[in-house]
Design an enzyme around this catalytic site. Sequence first.
Site, PDB file in Angstrom:
ATOM      1  N   CYS A  12       0.816  -1.202   0.000  1.00 23.74           N
ATOM      2  CA  CYS A  12       0.000   0.000   0.000  1.00 23.74           C
ATOM      3  C   CYS A  12       0.852   1.255   0.000  1.00 23.74           C
ATOM      4  O   CYS A  12       2.084   1.203   0.020  1.00 23.74           O
ATOM      5  CB  CYS A  12      -0.919   0.014   1.216  1.00 23.74           C
ATOM      6  SG  CYS A  12      -0.029   0.134   2.776  1.00 23.74           S
ATOM      7  N   CYS A 247      13.833  -1.726   1.877  1.00 27.96           N
ATOM      8  CA  CYS A 247      13.521  -2.761   0.894  1.00 27.96           C
ATOM      9  C   CYS A 247      14.155  -2.422  -0.449  1.00 27.96           C
ATOM     10  O   CYS A 247      13.891  -1.373  -1.035  1.00 27.96           O
ATOM     11  CB  CYS A 247      12.006  -2.886   0.741  1.00 27.96           C
ATOM     12  SG  CYS A 247      11.498  -3.976  -0.605  1.00 27.96           S
ATOM     13  N   SER A 294       8.538  -0.163 -15.273  1.00 28.66           N
ATOM     14  CA  SER A 294       9.586  -0.062 -14.262  1.00 28.66           C
ATOM     15  C   SER A 294      10.971  -0.449 -14.764  1.00 28.66           C
ATOM     16  O   SER A 294      11.965  -0.157 -14.106  1.00 28.66           O
ATOM     17  CB  SER A 294       9.220  -0.924 -13.048  1.00 28.66           C
ATOM     18  OG  SER A 294       8.983  -2.263 -13.447  1.00 28.66           O
ATOM     19  N   ASP A 357      13.120  -5.915 -14.679  1.00 32.13           N
ATOM     20  CA  ASP A 357      13.586  -5.649 -13.317  1.00 32.13           C
ATOM     21  C   ASP A 357      13.709  -6.906 -12.479  1.00 32.13           C
ATOM     22  O   ASP A 357      14.526  -6.962 -11.558  1.00 32.13           O
ATOM     23  CB  ASP A 357      12.657  -4.644 -12.620  1.00 32.13           C
ATOM     24  CG  ASP A 357      11.204  -5.042 -12.734  1.00 32.13           C
ATOM     25  OD1 ASP A 357      10.803  -6.015 -12.071  1.00 32.13           O
ATOM     26  OD2 ASP A 357      10.464  -4.385 -13.489  1.00 32.13           O
ATOM     27  N   CYS A 393       9.090 -13.016   0.770  1.00 37.50           N
ATOM     28  CA  CYS A 393       9.102 -11.768   1.541  1.00 37.50           C
ATOM     29  C   CYS A 393       7.952 -11.802   2.536  1.00 37.50           C
ATOM     30  O   CYS A 393       6.837 -12.186   2.191  1.00 37.50           O
ATOM     31  CB  CYS A 393       8.941 -10.557   0.620  1.00 37.50           C
ATOM     32  SG  CYS A 393       8.802  -8.992   1.522  1.00 37.50           S
ATOM     33  N   CYS A 448      17.507  -4.039   2.678  1.00 41.49           N
ATOM     34  CA  CYS A 448      17.018  -5.389   2.919  1.00 41.49           C
ATOM     35  C   CYS A 448      17.223  -6.186   1.643  1.00 41.49           C
ATOM     36  O   CYS A 448      16.747  -5.806   0.571  1.00 41.49           O
ATOM     37  CB  CYS A 448      15.538  -5.380   3.306  1.00 41.49           C
ATOM     38  SG  CYS A 448      14.867  -7.051   3.529  1.00 41.49           S
ATOM     39  N   CYS A 451      14.971 -11.223   0.030  1.00 37.71           N
ATOM     40  CA  CYS A 451      14.398 -12.023  -1.058  1.00 37.71           C
ATOM     41  C   CYS A 451      15.474 -12.564  -1.988  1.00 37.71           C
ATOM     42  O   CYS A 451      15.235 -13.506  -2.746  1.00 37.71           O
ATOM     43  CB  CYS A 451      13.360 -11.216  -1.835  1.00 37.71           C
ATOM     44  SG  CYS A 451      13.978  -9.695  -2.574  1.00 37.71           S
TER      45      CYS A 451
END
EC number: 2.4.2.14
Length: 476
Positions: A12, A247, A294, A357, A393, A448, A451
């Site tokens: 969000c 992140c 992206s 990406d 994640c 982070c 992942c």
Amino acid sequence: MLAEIKGLNEECGVFGIWGHEEAPQITYYGLHSLQHRGQEGAGIVATDGEKLTAHKGQGLITEVFQNGELSKVKGKGAIGHVRYATAGGGGYENVQPLLFRSQNNGSLALAHNGNLVNATQLKQQLENQGSIFQTSSDTEVLAHLIKRSGHFTLKDQIKNSLSMLKGAYAFLIMTETEMIVALDPNGLRPLSIGMMGDAYVVASETCAFDVVGATYLREVEPGEMLIINDEGMKSERFSMNINRSICSMEYIYFSRPDSNIDGINVHSARKNLGKMLAQESAVEADVVTGVPDSSISAAIGYAEATGIPYELGLIKNRYVGRTFIQPSQALREQGVRMKLSAVRGVVEGKRVVMVDDSIVRGTTSRRIVTMLREAGATEVHVKISSPPIAHPCFYGIDTSTHEELIASSHSVEEIRQEIGADTLSFLSVEGLLKGIGRKYDDSNCGQCLACFTGKYPTEIYQDTVLPHVKEAVLTK
């Protein structure tokens, strides 16, 4: 790549403002600029100093506020939320901000970006103590902790409650008389503070400041709580156990290119990732193209570093209705063709470098490679501007099992064969950090990388992990 198709989704976005006569309207525009962070629901809660008013619903911000509902939400302060459901499901009851009313203690509204990894344990404890939950959202846990806190002031109740939470959280909390902002001790999700005249503005991304005409001040610090009211803004710490771990996917994929995170422009970071990718795995080709939207910045960086021309080889159809996008694999695969088209005039007879990406399931990559070949590409070389996503994640991204991550069980060569590319290369972790602008040899790089590496910045509780992936995660 396309979030709805790809299966890589952020939870969000949040926006808040205090001290402006048109706070709800400004919040609406702020949320509109954050719509890419969540499309399943939206809401705004405002205060006029005496009471909270709210409106929320399922769908895009323009769908939720389309029949004059915005004019009914009035006040000098407001918080808003756009949602993609990763915890609790996408029902109306989980659309935020969550609003709690109490005859004795006034009202409280909560908006949350992130995911609490110990929500199940806390909820069970609270229910054993008599708490009754109205939603299945992990956000509601904070409201019950605050209500049951033995501290006298709301400020201390919130600080005490935040100290019990584990995971990723960027909270906006509003009462009739103040707005409180809090970021988890790892700073896993971005959150910035700005000014709009005399009003304070808070947003998940700085692009929202540009849209509403606010001036960026600074990032909210990990473990920091801001108390904003008519007297101004006060900063306090609810945790001194700080380990900044932003992140990495915010830079790679989620955030808008015109946003800045921790002083680093997202477009520039992605462009640098493309340049690092070219240094690590250049290949002879005729044209470079990026998967919109992206991946375009990384593709431009790759093209600049190699000298291979960048071309618009893939086109995104922006007018496919949202009702088509469904979570099933069959519709996701068909959705690629509805959302993307290869430009035959660009790729026909060419050796194409396709920059993306990330790869999650591999389904979308396979479809795009096939699409490029059908458009006449003689070779398709897939370059990924991030390391393989091999680990789930638990901090607010919709990848909670190893099974849905192709890199969890396949080698790079096996993935290449699966997607049908001539070559496949991923960016290294070192290249990722250098591209973003971090020091690879720093023991605390500020990012982070869970992942990619399986090394999580917080404890992962057993109930957070689905039974069939518990053993793999808990042994990391």
